[in-house]
Design a protein around this motif. Sequence first.
Motif, mmCIF file in Angstrom:
data_model
loop_
_atom_site.group_PDB
_atom_site.id
_atom_site.type_symbol
_atom_site.label_atom_id
_atom_site.label_comp_id
_atom_site.label_asym_id
_atom_site.label_seq_id
_atom_site.Cartn_x
_atom_site.Cartn_y
_atom_site.Cartn_z
ATOM 1 N N ARG A 228 10.897 -102.080 21.428
ATOM 2 C CA ARG A 228 9.977 -100.949 21.550
ATOM 3 C C ARG A 228 10.443 -99.967 22.616
ATOM 4 N N THR A 229 10.843 -100.480 23.773
ATOM 5 C CA THR A 229 11.269 -99.580 24.842
ATOM 6 C C THR A 229 12.557 -98.847 24.463
ATOM 7 N N SER A 230 13.453 -99.513 23.750
ATOM 8 C CA SER A 230 14.707 -98.882 23.333
ATOM 9 C C SER A 230 14.450 -97.747 22.353
ATOM 10 N N LYS A 231 13.561 -97.990 21.402
ATOM 11 C CA LYS A 231 13.234 -96.932 20.438
ATOM 12 C C LYS A 231 12.548 -95.757 21.128
ATOM 13 N N ALA A 232 11.694 -96.044 22.101
ATOM 14 C CA ALA A 232 11.031 -94.968 22.838
ATOM 15 C C ALA A 232 12.048 -94.121 23.586
ATOM 16 N N LEU A 233 13.041 -94.761 24.203
ATOM 17 C CA LEU A 233 14.084 -94.026 24.907
ATOM 18 C C LEU A 233 14.888 -93.163 23.942
ATOM 19 N N ALA A 234 15.289 -93.737 22.829
ATOM 20 C CA ALA A 234 16.079 -92.991 21.848
ATOM 21 C C ALA A 234 15.314 -91.774 21.349
ATOM 22 N N ASP A 235 14.032 -91.929 21.123
ATOM 23 C CA ASP A 235 13.216 -90.798 20.668
ATOM 24 C C ASP A 235 13.193 -89.685 21.704
ATOM 25 N N LEU A 236 13.030 -90.048 22.968
ATOM 26 C CA LEU A 236 12.993 -89.047 24.028
ATOM 27 C C LEU A 236 14.327 -88.301 24.164
#
Length: 268
Positions: A228-236
């Motif tokens: 979840r945190t990795s996907k959030a970073l990639a989105d940002l």
Amino acid sequence: MSTTHILDIPGGRLSYHVRGSGPVLLLVGAPMNAAFFAPLAEELAGEYTVVTHDPRGVSGSTLDDPGQDSTPALRAEDALALIDALGAESADVVGSSGGAVTGLALVARHPTRVRTLVAHEPPLLELLPDVAERRAEVDDIIETFRREGPGAAFGKFMATAGYEPGEDDSPPPPSESPEQDLADATHFFLHELRGTTRHVPDVAALKAGPARVVVGIGAESSGLLTARTSKALADLLGAPTVEFPGEHGGFVDHPKEFADVLREVLAR
């Protein structure tokens, strides 16, 4: 074969290992020490000068003040010192878990010194919508360590990370000693965990600089908090995600396959 070195840093010393020849590739963990990355480093040493190290306060990297907190910013400066020690203008950096957070801080602070950063599953809890709950879980883990010791704290840590009861992450390398294990656990829970998980990446700096940032997620990590945190970073960042073998510790469990994917990423 690797050579072992000691590098003086402000307030301490870093133990690091060098393998192979070619462009500098820095493998970074936190709290994982250099031994976790040794199989992956061996796979890549034919093409790169691969550098692994014990993070500050862990295993062979000693601090004058063992109670000093390990922040991503301090660990980023340590990574820069290693690049300087190799005489390199820049390096590719692969960071996993807290090491990925270190890599993000390094790129934000010194963007011209990194060619490509592969940030593999950084535990950036501040990017999640349920961050208040996640902060409370981290605080509870730390207090559990204070009250009940490392066994109970690691149990809670694994559960909040998304592992089922009885399921374990990659097995650690052979223990140096029970005393060192306890010292490393104390450092992690009391001086590293909170600062790492509460790091807020400088998205503007990461996007503005010349360094390329790639976010890695394990093929078997879908149920883990770090997915979840990795996907959030990639989105940002508007950055690509790359699937790596295994889960959070895929570089330990599948070093050859992990290296194969990594070669493709770094060659782009």
